[in-house]
Design a protein around this motif. Structure first.
Motif, PDB file in Angstrom:
ATOM      1  N   THR A 260      28.061 -32.074 -29.890  1.00 12.48           N
ATOM      2  CA  THR A 260      29.132 -32.118 -30.979  1.00 12.48           C
ATOM      3  C   THR A 260      28.986 -31.006 -31.928  1.00 12.48           C
ATOM      4  O   THR A 260      27.948 -30.366 -31.800  1.00 12.48           O
ATOM      5  CB  THR A 260      28.986 -33.349 -31.784  1.00 12.48           C
TER       6      THR A 260
ATOM      7  N   GLN B  67      36.936 -29.089 -24.695  1.00 14.03           N
ATOM      8  CA  GLN B  67      36.459 -29.319 -26.215  1.00 14.03           C
ATOM      9  C   GLN B  67      37.454 -28.411 -26.896  1.00 14.03           C
ATOM     10  O   GLN B  67      38.042 -28.995 -28.180  1.00 14.03           O
ATOM     11  CB  GLN B  67      35.185 -28.588 -26.445  1.00 14.03           C
TER      12      GLN B  67
ATOM     13  N   TYR C  88      34.325 -33.372 -31.573  1.00 15.32           N
ATOM     14  CA  TYR C  88      35.527 -32.428 -31.648  1.00 15.32           C
ATOM     15  C   TYR C  88      36.747 -33.107 -32.355  1.00 15.32           C
ATOM     16  O   TYR C  88      37.770 -32.487 -32.742  1.00 15.32           O
ATOM     17  CB  TYR C  88      35.714 -31.586 -30.526  1.00 15.32           C
TER      18      TYR C  88
ATOM     19  N   LEU D 277      32.835 -34.503 -26.788  1.00 10.08           N
ATOM     20  CA  LEU D 277      34.149 -34.377 -27.035  1.00 10.08           C
ATOM     21  C   LEU D 277      34.678 -35.089 -28.337  1.00 10.08           C
ATOM     22  O   LEU D 277      35.303 -34.606 -29.083  1.00 10.08           O
ATOM     23  CB  LEU D 277      35.011 -34.871 -26.003  1.00 10.08           C
TER      24      LEU D 277
END
Ligand code: F3S
Length: 494
Positions: A78, A104, A134, A131
């Protein structure tokens, strides 16, 4: 061979995993600071074990990261994790696969537009967790069509896939999601390497009795390969050669092997070797003993060195008619010393030793024949020796970089291995054609074709496999012995 064995050409490290591992090894080789990985770098026990021996281990939760290299895994993390590490003073190396990086970026773009993001993947998988980081609050994970059917209706959504997702599950899930949202921005982010691997697995499974899937027990893409194979034939998922049992091969004739994206070539090679042993064991003790002897033939440097010494002797006999035992013995001795010295492939040194080797018979031949004969005999011997070194080195693809030896094929499995094969074939053919052109002895000319023919055969195998295994060396060593012995037999017998 008892079984017909096929190895998927896509088996083994994918581009992203190779890149991550290369970056980590480069840092380890060039820095004296501690090196840590954030979670397991890749899902493969053997690679992680090899890294531990090089003092690379996972970062402990409570560990102070100041002044340490922290390598981020291929699956990505992250943005908050990355920022936090930097703030704490870690030297962050981002080894996120560029293809994961693209996903991403898509997720980030839609999240900034406040558009909900649906990730089709495995909940809790490192890539999916990265992911979600994001997406901020707008992300959710669905594992397949069943969960998609439970989604609430909405105006707009962006859909992406975990890079190792099964394309069939992705398509089925997307179909259902489209019925739930008025506007759907669908991005098929399944990685090409995954698609290729899965397609090849399916095709191989269809023509096999059993498929061995090699990979880490936590590897999502390996599990998927096993699922795909299992729909078309018996599938056995293993982590290493030791997990194989003879019971897995009962009633089996055709065996296919594939491997997850985190599986190194040396693990696949051990699996192939173990399957061969099991295959020969099924023929009884004698067959198994013969196979073990064949393996020994390849393994002992002395046997290979003696073969080359004999080849030198028969060549000199053919070209000059003079028996040259001392020169042949010197050649065998030099080859043997070079092999047992533990030297790995080093183009400069190997060319030097090959040239030295070639000069020995040249000194002898020069007195009895022309300079051209001398040069060709020297080139032929040097080339056979050099070819063997190159091919032997192909056995160590990938293992070399981890153990600290950087070799030609380890830098790029497919392209450079092909290049190695082309160089081997080219040099062998040149030397053989030269000798055929010059020799007045048709028996010798005919016999020299044998190694060239086998080299071509070997190149075909390497083209489909992408790498060479222990068994393949037999195709090079065997002809050398055969050529030497037959030449002597014809020469002395007729
Ligand atoms: Fe990257 Fe595809 Fe491998 S996303 S890590 S190249 S499977």
């Amino acid at each position: 061979m008892a079984f017909k064995i096929k190895v998927a050409s896509s088996a083994g490290f994918c581009f992203g995993v190779r890149k991550a591992l290369d970056r980590l090894i480069d840092i380890r080789n060039n820095s004296t600071l501690p090196v840590r990985t954030l979670g397991p770098l890749i899902h493969n026990e053997q690679v992680l074990e090899a890294l531990k021996h090089r003092a690379v281990r996972e970062l402990d939760e409570s560990e102070d990261v100041t002044g340490k290299h922290v390598v981020l895994r291929a699956h990505g993390v992250t943005p908050d994790t990355r920022r936090l590490l930097r703030e704490q003073g870690a030297l962050v190396c981002d080894a996120t696969c560029p293809k994961v990086g693209q996903v991403q970026a898509i997720v980030k773009k839609y999240s900034q537009r406040k558009c909900p993001v649906i990730i089709i993947g495995d909940r809790g998988h490192a890539e999916v967790d990265g992911l979600l980081g994001y997406c901020q609050t707008s992300g959710l994970v669905v594992t397949g069509p069943e969960e998609a059917a439970l989604l609430e209706q909405g105006a707009e959504a962006c859909v992406v896939a975990q890079t190792t997702q099964d394309p069939v599950i992705f398509d089925q899930t997307v179909k259902i999601i489209r019925t739930k949202f008025k506007v759907c921005h669908v991005h098929n982010t399944i990685c090409d390497a995954t698609t290729e691997r899965q397609t090849e697995t399916m095709a191989l499974a269809m023509e096999s009795d059993v498929m061995i899937v090699v990979g880490g027990k936590n590897s999502a893409n390996t599990k998927r390969l096993a699922d795909i194979a299992g729909k078309n034939c018996k599938a056995v998922m293993i982590q290493s050669a030791q997990d194989l049992s003879p019971n897995d091969f009962e009633g089996v004739k055709r065996v296919a092997i594939t491997a997850g994206a985190s599986t190194p070539a040396w693990v696949i090679r051990e699996v192939v070797e173990r399957i061969r042993v099991i295959g020969w064991q099924q023929y009884g003790k004698t067959a198994s003993l013969v196979y073990q002897m064949m393996r020994l033939f390849n393994t002992f440097s002395l046997i290979w060195a003696t073969g080359l010494g004999l080849l030198c002797y028969s060549l000199l006999l053919a070209l000059t008619g003079v028996s040259a035992w001392p020169t042949a013995t010197a050649v065998a001795f030099l080859v043997w010393i070079w092999r047992i010295s533990g030297q790995r492939f080093n183009p400069g040194l190997d060319i030097g030793v090959s040239a030295l080797l070639a000069m020995l018979p040249a000194i002898h031949v020069y007195k009895h024949t022309t300079a051209l004969h001398t040069a060709l005999a020297a080139v032929f011997l040097g080339v056979v020796f050099f070819n063997r070194l190159l091919l032997f080195d192909c056995l160590n693809v990938q293992a070399d970089k981890i153990s600290g030896h950087i070799t030609l094929p380890s830098l790029n499995k497919k392209i450079l291995t092909k290049l190695v094969v082309i160089v081997c074939i080219g040099l062998t053919l040149l030397a053989v054609l030269g000798l055929i052109w010059l020799t007045t002895d048709p028996v010798i000319a005919f016999l020299l074709i044998i190694p060239a023919g086998f080299t071509l055969f070997l190149s075909r195998r390497m083209k489909t496999q992408g790498w060479c295994d222990l068994y393949d060396l037999l195709y090079l060593d065997g002809p050398v012995w055969m050529t030497a012995l037959l030449t002597m037999l014809f020469r002395i017998g007729f």
